[in-house]
Design a protein around this motif. Structure first.
Motif, PDB file in Angstrom:
ATOM      1  N   HIS A 211       0.834  -1.204   0.000  1.00 41.33           N
ATOM      2  CA  HIS A 211       0.000   0.000   0.000  1.00 41.33           C
ATOM      3  C   HIS A 211       0.870   1.257   0.000  1.00 41.33           C
ATOM      4  CE1 HIS A 211      -3.035   2.962   1.122  1.00 41.33           C
ATOM      5  NE2 HIS A 211      -2.251   3.317   2.134  1.00 41.33           N
ATOM      6  N   TYR A 212       1.801   1.346   0.942  1.00 42.13           N
ATOM      7  CA  TYR A 212       2.606   2.562   1.054  1.00 42.13           C
ATOM      8  C   TYR A 212       3.590   2.701  -0.101  1.00 42.13           C
ATOM      9  CZ  TYR A 212       0.611   3.606   5.569  1.00 42.13           C
ATOM     10  OH  TYR A 212      -0.276   3.933   6.564  1.00 42.13           O
ATOM     11  N   ASP A 213       4.209   1.589  -0.502  1.00 39.36           N
ATOM     12  CA  ASP A 213       5.143   1.677  -1.624  1.00 39.36           C
ATOM     13  C   ASP A 213       4.416   1.907  -2.934  1.00 39.36           C
ATOM     14  OD1 ASP A 213       7.189   1.326   0.143  1.00 39.36           O
ATOM     15  OD2 ASP A 213       7.491  -0.810  -0.281  1.00 39.36           O
ATOM     16  N   GLY A 214       3.101   1.612  -2.946  1.00 36.38           N
ATOM     17  CA  GLY A 214       2.306   1.942  -4.120  1.00 36.38           C
ATOM     18  C   GLY A 214       2.075   3.433  -4.234  1.00 36.38           C
ATOM     19  N   ILE A 215       2.111   4.141  -3.106  1.00 37.71           N
ATOM     20  CA  ILE A 215       1.989   5.602  -3.122  1.00 37.71           C
ATOM     21  C   ILE A 215       3.299   6.221  -3.606  1.00 37.71           C
ATOM     22  CG2 ILE A 215       1.615   7.647  -1.678  1.00 37.71           C
ATOM     23  CD1 ILE A 215      -0.054   5.815   0.186  1.00 37.71           C
ATOM     24  N   ARG A 216       4.402   5.762  -3.013  1.00 35.75           N
ATOM     25  CA  ARG A 216       5.752   6.131  -3.422  1.00 35.75           C
ATOM     26  C   ARG A 216       6.667   4.951  -3.122  1.00 35.75           C
ATOM     27  NH1 ARG A 216       3.081  10.046  -4.405  1.00 35.75           N
ATOM     28  NH2 ARG A 216       3.706  12.262  -4.454  1.00 35.75           N
ATOM     29  N   PRO A 217       7.489   4.549  -4.052  1.00 32.05           N
ATOM     30  CA  PRO A 217       8.441   3.477  -3.756  1.00 32.05           C
ATOM     31  C   PRO A 217       9.320   3.856  -2.566  1.00 32.05           C
ATOM     32  CG  PRO A 217       8.356   3.878  -6.120  1.00 32.05           C
ATOM     33  CD  PRO A 217       7.567   4.983  -5.468  1.00 32.05           C
ATOM     34  N   GLY A 218       9.397   2.957  -1.600  1.00 33.51           N
ATOM     35  CA  GLY A 218      10.209   3.210  -0.414  1.00 33.51           C
ATOM     36  C   GLY A 218       9.496   3.976   0.682  1.00 33.51           C
ATOM     37  N   LEU A 219       8.207   4.325   0.484  1.00 33.85           N
ATOM     38  CA  LEU A 219       7.495   5.133   1.479  1.00 33.85           C
ATOM     39  C   LEU A 219       7.321   4.378   2.800  1.00 33.85           C
ATOM     40  CD1 LEU A 219       6.069   7.797   2.118  1.00 33.85           C
ATOM     41  CD2 LEU A 219       3.946   6.793   1.241  1.00 33.85           C
TER      42      LEU A 219
END
Length: 285
Positions: free
Chosen positions: A252-260
């Motif tokens: 979910h978070y890496d889908g927003i920004r890689p590495g988020l």
């Protein structure tokens, strides 16, 4: 201290006194009236003491005896008490020839109606609370898709209940869930979406862990998460770890920004250290 024999002797003596009372006069004893009307002996004594319903007779030994007329008055007291009238109001109804009995009963009826309405609302609230405990989210599958977005999995509430259903946090969550409808959940979803967007933008801007901007986002995350249950700083550290390690949350978070997911865990850890918490030893508490 008296033994059981002494107690039995006292009980036998009382029973003999009651029987003697029956034989001495034409009336019913306190015990007999208590059984017949379904009221306690203590209540009968109290009504006697305040002059609401006194026995007309006494035995030579001083025991109360109730006549047929006394029993009729007691019956009326019981009826009025059962519909909720206070003892002073009952006394007025029975003894005051100018008392507005229909008016008193109408007023009592209005109070009963209010009480019924309140109990019905309480019942509906209990039903919602039960449903929330069992389902987690009181929205239909269609409402969930509309309110929480196409990426929402309607199986998640059931999975969360299976995993966390015995925890305090699940109880806190369902208490909040029971009070929410689609509009309230829409507001929660919007707050989460706005936070996710802000996290991604901050990472793009190079916001450093431990900076005022990063710490502000950590506090904002705790505030948004309070929509589900209160989140301590140590619990937030544990969530940061889970967001990074759990494949579903990381996606979910890496889908927003890689590495988020990793960046978020780092800003949470830095904020925790600033508050005297060692992220390496933080526990869910």
């Amino acid at each position: 201290m008296p033994d059981d024999t002494d107690t039995d002797t006292d009980a036998d003596a009382e029973a003999e006194a009651e029987a003697e009372a029956e034989a001495e006069a034409d009336g019913l004893t306190v015990g007999q009236v208590s059984t017949r009307l379904g009221v306690t002996v203590r209540a009968l004594h109290h009504w006697d003491e305040i002059g609401l319903a006194r026995p007309s007779l006494r035995t030579a030994a001083g025991y109360r005896l109730y006549t047929a007329a006394d029993l009729e008055r007691l019956h009326r007291v019981v009826v009025y008490r059962e519909i909720g009238l206070g003892l002073d109001r009952i006394r007025a109804v029975l003894d005051d020839p100018t008392a507005d009995v229909p008016g008193a009963l109408r007023a009592q009826r209005a109070q009963v109606a209010e009480r019924i309405d309140r109990l019905q609302r309480l019942g509906a609230g209990l039903d919602r609370m039960i449903d929330a405990h069992e389902r987690g989210l009181l929205l239909t599958v269609e409402e969930q898709a509309e309110v929480l977005g196409p990426g929402w999995n309607p199986d998640w509430p059931a999975q969360a209940r299976q995993r966390y259903g015995e925890t305090t946090q699940w109880l806190q969550y369902v208490e909040r869930s029971a009070a929410r409808g689609p509009e309230e959940w829409q507001a929660v979803a919007a707050a989460v979406t706005d936070l996710d967007r802000a996290l991604g933008e901050a990472m793009d801007a190079g916001v450093a862990p431990g900076s005022p901007e990063a710490n502000g986002l950590v506090e904002r995350h705790r505030e948004v998460f309070a929509s589900y249950f209160p989140l301590t700083r140590e619990m937030q550290v544990c969530l940061g770890r889970m967001y990074e390690a759990d494949p579903g949350f990381a996606a979910h978070y890496d889908g927003i920004r890689p590495g988020l997911a990793t960046w978020f865990r780092r800003i949470v850890d830095a904020s925790a250290r600033a508050h005297g918490i060692d992220p390496d030893t933080a526990t869910w508490r």
